[in-house]
Design an enzyme around this catalytic site. Structure first.
Site, mmCIF file in Angstrom:
data_model
loop_
_atom_site.group_PDB
_atom_site.id
_atom_site.type_symbol
_atom_site.label_atom_id
_atom_site.label_comp_id
_atom_site.label_asym_id
_atom_site.label_seq_id
_atom_site.Cartn_x
_atom_site.Cartn_y
_atom_site.Cartn_z
ATOM 1 N N PHE A 138 1.433 -14.616 -2.583
ATOM 2 C CA PHE A 138 2.890 -14.613 -2.760
ATOM 3 C C PHE A 138 3.496 -14.430 -1.377
ATOM 4 C CE2 PHE A 138 6.742 -11.986 -3.386
ATOM 5 C CZ PHE A 138 7.389 -12.617 -4.433
ATOM 6 N N GLN A 163 -7.096 18.246 2.177
ATOM 7 C CA GLN A 163 -7.086 19.641 2.644
ATOM 8 C C GLN A 163 -8.137 20.466 1.899
ATOM 9 O OE1 GLN A 163 -5.203 20.189 5.161
ATOM 10 N NE2 GLN A 163 -5.395 22.400 5.423
ATOM 11 N N GLY A 198 -11.625 20.011 3.133
ATOM 12 C CA GLY A 198 -11.909 20.431 4.503
ATOM 13 C C GLY A 198 -12.363 19.253 5.341
ATOM 14 N N GLU A 246 6.697 -4.092 -1.848
ATOM 15 C CA GLU A 246 7.413 -4.325 -3.113
ATOM 16 C C GLU A 246 8.611 -3.383 -3.252
ATOM 17 O OE1 GLU A 246 5.173 -5.388 -6.610
ATOM 18 O OE2 GLU A 246 3.452 -5.904 -5.364
ATOM 19 N N GLU A 275 13.060 3.801 0.302
ATOM 20 C CA GLU A 275 14.509 3.811 0.570
ATOM 21 C C GLU A 275 15.214 2.721 -0.248
ATOM 22 O OE1 GLU A 275 12.099 4.002 2.710
ATOM 23 O OE2 GLU A 275 12.436 5.899 3.755
HETATM 24 C C1 LIG Z 1 -0.336 -3.904 2.841
HETATM 25 C C2 LIG Z 1 0.881 -4.775 2.698
HETATM 26 C C3 LIG Z 1 0.802 -5.906 1.886
HETATM 27 C C4 LIG Z 1 1.905 -6.759 1.776
HETATM 28 N N1 LIG Z 1 1.802 -7.908 1.022
HETATM 29 C C5 LIG Z 1 2.844 -8.775 0.965
HETATM 30 C C6 LIG Z 1 2.727 -10.010 0.252
HETATM 31 O O1 LIG Z 1 1.697 -10.304 -0.362
HETATM 32 N N2 LIG Z 1 3.770 -10.881 0.286
HETATM 33 C C7 LIG Z 1 4.930 -10.597 0.940
HETATM 34 O O2 LIG Z 1 5.841 -11.424 0.917
HETATM 35 N N3 LIG Z 1 5.085 -9.427 1.623
HETATM 36 C C8 LIG Z 1 4.074 -8.516 1.644
HETATM 37 N N4 LIG Z 1 4.196 -7.323 2.346
HETATM 38 C C9 LIG Z 1 5.423 -7.077 3.096
HETATM 39 C C10 LIG Z 1 6.310 -6.038 2.434
HETATM 40 O O3 LIG Z 1 6.908 -6.566 1.308
HETATM 41 C C11 LIG Z 1 7.303 -5.575 3.503
HETATM 42 O O4 LIG Z 1 6.578 -4.824 4.452
HETATM 43 C C12 LIG Z 1 8.439 -4.737 2.915
HETATM 44 O O5 LIG Z 1 9.311 -5.554 2.174
HETATM 45 C C13 LIG Z 1 9.237 -4.037 4.021
HETATM 46 O O6 LIG Z 1 9.633 -4.966 4.972
HETATM 47 P P1 LIG Z 1 9.366 -4.699 6.517
HETATM 48 O O7 LIG Z 1 7.944 -4.313 6.684
HETATM 49 O O8 LIG Z 1 9.847 -5.905 7.259
HETATM 50 O O9 LIG Z 1 10.234 -3.458 6.862
HETATM 51 P P2 LIG Z 1 11.821 -3.441 7.140
HETATM 52 O O10 LIG Z 1 12.528 -4.304 6.162
HETATM 53 O O11 LIG Z 1 12.048 -3.656 8.589
HETATM 54 O O12 LIG Z 1 12.127 -1.959 6.775
HETATM 55 C C14 LIG Z 1 11.617 -0.869 7.549
HETATM 56 C C15 LIG Z 1 11.887 0.395 6.828
HETATM 57 O O13 LIG Z 1 13.291 0.571 6.742
HETATM 58 C C16 LIG Z 1 13.589 1.337 5.617
HETATM 59 N N5 LIG Z 1 14.729 0.700 4.925
HETATM 60 C C17 LIG Z 1 14.785 -0.520 4.343
HETATM 61 N N6 LIG Z 1 16.009 -0.752 3.856
HETATM 62 C C18 LIG Z 1 16.738 0.350 4.142
HETATM 63 C C19 LIG Z 1 18.095 0.725 3.925
HETATM 64 N N7 LIG Z 1 18.947 -0.096 3.275
HETATM 65 N N8 LIG Z 1 18.514 1.936 4.356
HETATM 66 C C20 LIG Z 1 17.675 2.763 5.023
HETATM 67 N N9 LIG Z 1 16.392 2.458 5.263
HETATM 68 C C21 LIG Z 1 15.930 1.276 4.824
HETATM 69 C C22 LIG Z 1 12.352 1.459 4.781
HETATM 70 O O14 LIG Z 1 11.769 2.719 4.996
HETATM 71 C C23 LIG Z 1 11.449 0.423 5.354
HETATM 72 O O15 LIG Z 1 10.098 0.718 5.126
HETATM 73 C C24 LIG Z 1 3.119 -6.440 2.441
HETATM 74 C C25 LIG Z 1 3.190 -5.276 3.234
HETATM 75 C C26 LIG Z 1 2.087 -4.454 3.359
HETATM 76 C C27 LIG Z 1 2.202 -3.221 4.194
#
Ligand SMILES: Cc1cc2nc3c(=O)[nH]c(=O)nc-3n(C[C@H](O)[C@H](O)[C@H](O)COP(=O)(O)OP(=O)(O)OC[C@H]3O[C@@H](n4cnc5c(N)ncnc54)[C@H](O)[C@@H]3O)c2cc1C
Length: 374
Positions: A118, A329, A332, A356, A360
């Site tokens: 996806f 924890q 240990g 997903e 936040e």
């Molecule tokens: C192991 C893994 C598997 C994944 N698999 C898929 C996949 O199969 N397909 C796919 O399409 N994507 C995938 N992703 C991507 C995932 O969906 C995104 O990492 C996620 O949507 C967050 O986007 P970003 O990493 O760009 O963080 P950003 O959008 O840059 O956000 C950074 C952080 O900002 C904070 N934040 C976000 N919005 C707000 C707000 N409005 N106010 C305050 N704080 C906020 C949150 O803490 C967030 O983690 C995967 C990610 C990981 C880590």
């Protein structure tokens, strides 16, 4: 009383868990970091052959999907990942695809004969997915894709990718269309495999003048964002269930260790400081389970679960992180030894608080819902 006796469940759910439990005991070993791709392929095939994947397809019993994810996650993060990604990667086709697309992609994925992915996120947009930039231009009976996708689970091993790209019918969310793209399509490449905290197949994808036949479009032009959100909506509650499985395993490991570890003439479990930790862990697990299965049950009754699924995902993933940390924890030094089950869980849980919909984002969804009176 087992949580399976809660009124959310029916006899078929209890039977499902009992059968999967014995299946997992013989099919799921400790995850092998040396060959993550191979382990995932093996899990997909086995889960398909033995009929487990079919639960993630078609008219979904959300409680069954959650129980399967919880059970698999308790045994192996990769087994849960393999199960979940087949459903998530095929969901757009199952929900909105043509019969031909279902036959070529979703049906094979459901039998474990094809691996699904996806592809929504991009380097410049994750949480704000409606801002995606990957471009798809109509060109006769085809579309030409240019752009990048990143953090794509199963990237590099998938047999098909559901890709969301901008076709520009309208600005923002209403100008996105979904396509299914096969590896080997000229102009499509998996440019980088990404190593993460707990090894999973993950990659960055590039599209350079990649020509995709119009028959590969899923749904109508401009419907892509709606399709992506509908797919995520089906599986969001199940992320909470996976976190719950990790948390239950951590508690079991902590109890096993605390009741056998001798110190100061007693066992570790005899100390009230340990008991306080175990009590909080068990209570947090029940709270997360109640929210998770409330959302799943409500969804199975055909009711909207936007707020309930967001609450479940947020609470289950955040509390699992604390529970697993407490288990580390309690164990240990053993708790930080590479590939000890709790050390592995410590790494496995972290991404669930981000993907997903990060915590936040779930908070915003819940707040928006209650402020609207939901
Ligand atoms: C192991 C893994 C598997 C994944 N698999 C898929 C996949 O199969 N397909 C796919 O399409 N994507 C995938 N992703 C991507 C995932 O969906 C995104 O990492 C996620 O949507 C967050 O986007 P970003 O990493 O760009 O963080 P950003 O959008 O840059 O956000 C950074 C952080 O900002 C904070 N934040 C976000 N919005 C707000 C707000 N409005 N106010 C305050 N704080 C906020 C949150 O803490 C967030 O983690 C995967 C990610 C990981 C880590």
């Amino acid at each position: 009383m087992s949580y399976l006796d809660w009124p959310f469940f029916e006899p078929r759910h209890r039977e499902l868990v009992a059968n999967l439990e014995s299946w997992a005991a013989s099919h799921v070993a400790v995850d092998d970091d040396a060959d993550t791709d191979g382990t995932c392929r093996t899990f997909v095939r086995a889960l398909g052959q033995d009929g487990w994947l079919k639960h993630a397809f078609g008219d979904i019993d959300t409680r069954a999907v959650c129980l399967i994810r919880e059970t698999l996650a308790r045994h192996s993060g990769l087994a849960d990942f393999a199960f979940a990604m087949q459903g998530l990667g095929s969901g757009a086709i199952t929900l909105f695809g043509t019969e031909a697309q279902k036959g070529r992609y979703a049906d094979r994925a459901g039998r474990g004969e094809a691996i699904a992915a996806f592809a929504l996120s991009e380097p410049a947009c994750g949480s704000d997915a409606a801002a995606l930039a990957c471009d798809a231009r109509a060109a006769g009976d085809a579309y030409v894709l240019n752009g990048e996708k990143t953090w794509i689970s199963n990237g590099g091993i998938a047999d098909f990718y559901v890709v969301f790209a901008r076709t520009g019918e309208a600005p923002g969310a209403k100008g996105i269309t979904a396509f299914v793209v096969e590896p080997g399509t000229p102009g499509f490449s998996c440019d980088e495999r990404i190593e993460v905290i707990a090894p999973h197949p993950l990659a960055r994808l590039t599209f350079r003048d990649c020509r995709v036949a119009a028959t590969q479009r899923i749904g109508d032009p401009g419907q892509g964002f709606k399709i992506a959100m509908a797919t995520l909506d089906v599986f969001r509650t199940s992320v909470a269930a996976a976190a719950l499985g990790f948390a239950r395993r951590a508690l079991a490991e902590a109890i096993r260790y605390a009741t056998s570890r001798q110190m100061f003439g007693k066992t570790l479990a005899d100390f009230q400081l340990t008991q306080a930790k175990l009590a909080m862990m068990a209570t947090d697990i029940d709270a997360a389970a109640l929210l998770t299965y409330r959302a799943a049950w409500q969804r199975d009754r055909g009711q909207p679960v936007t707020i309930e699924a967001a609450m479940a995902k947020m609470v289950a993933t955040e509390s699992a992180q604390r529970i697993i940390d407490d288990a580390v924890q309690i164990l240990g030094a053993l708790g930080v030894v590479h590939n000890n089950p709790v050390e592995r869980l410590y790494r496995e849980i972290r991404p669930l608080r981000i993907y997903e919909g990060a915590t936040e984002v779930q908070q915003l969804i819940i707040a928006r819902g209650i402020l609207k009176g939901g």
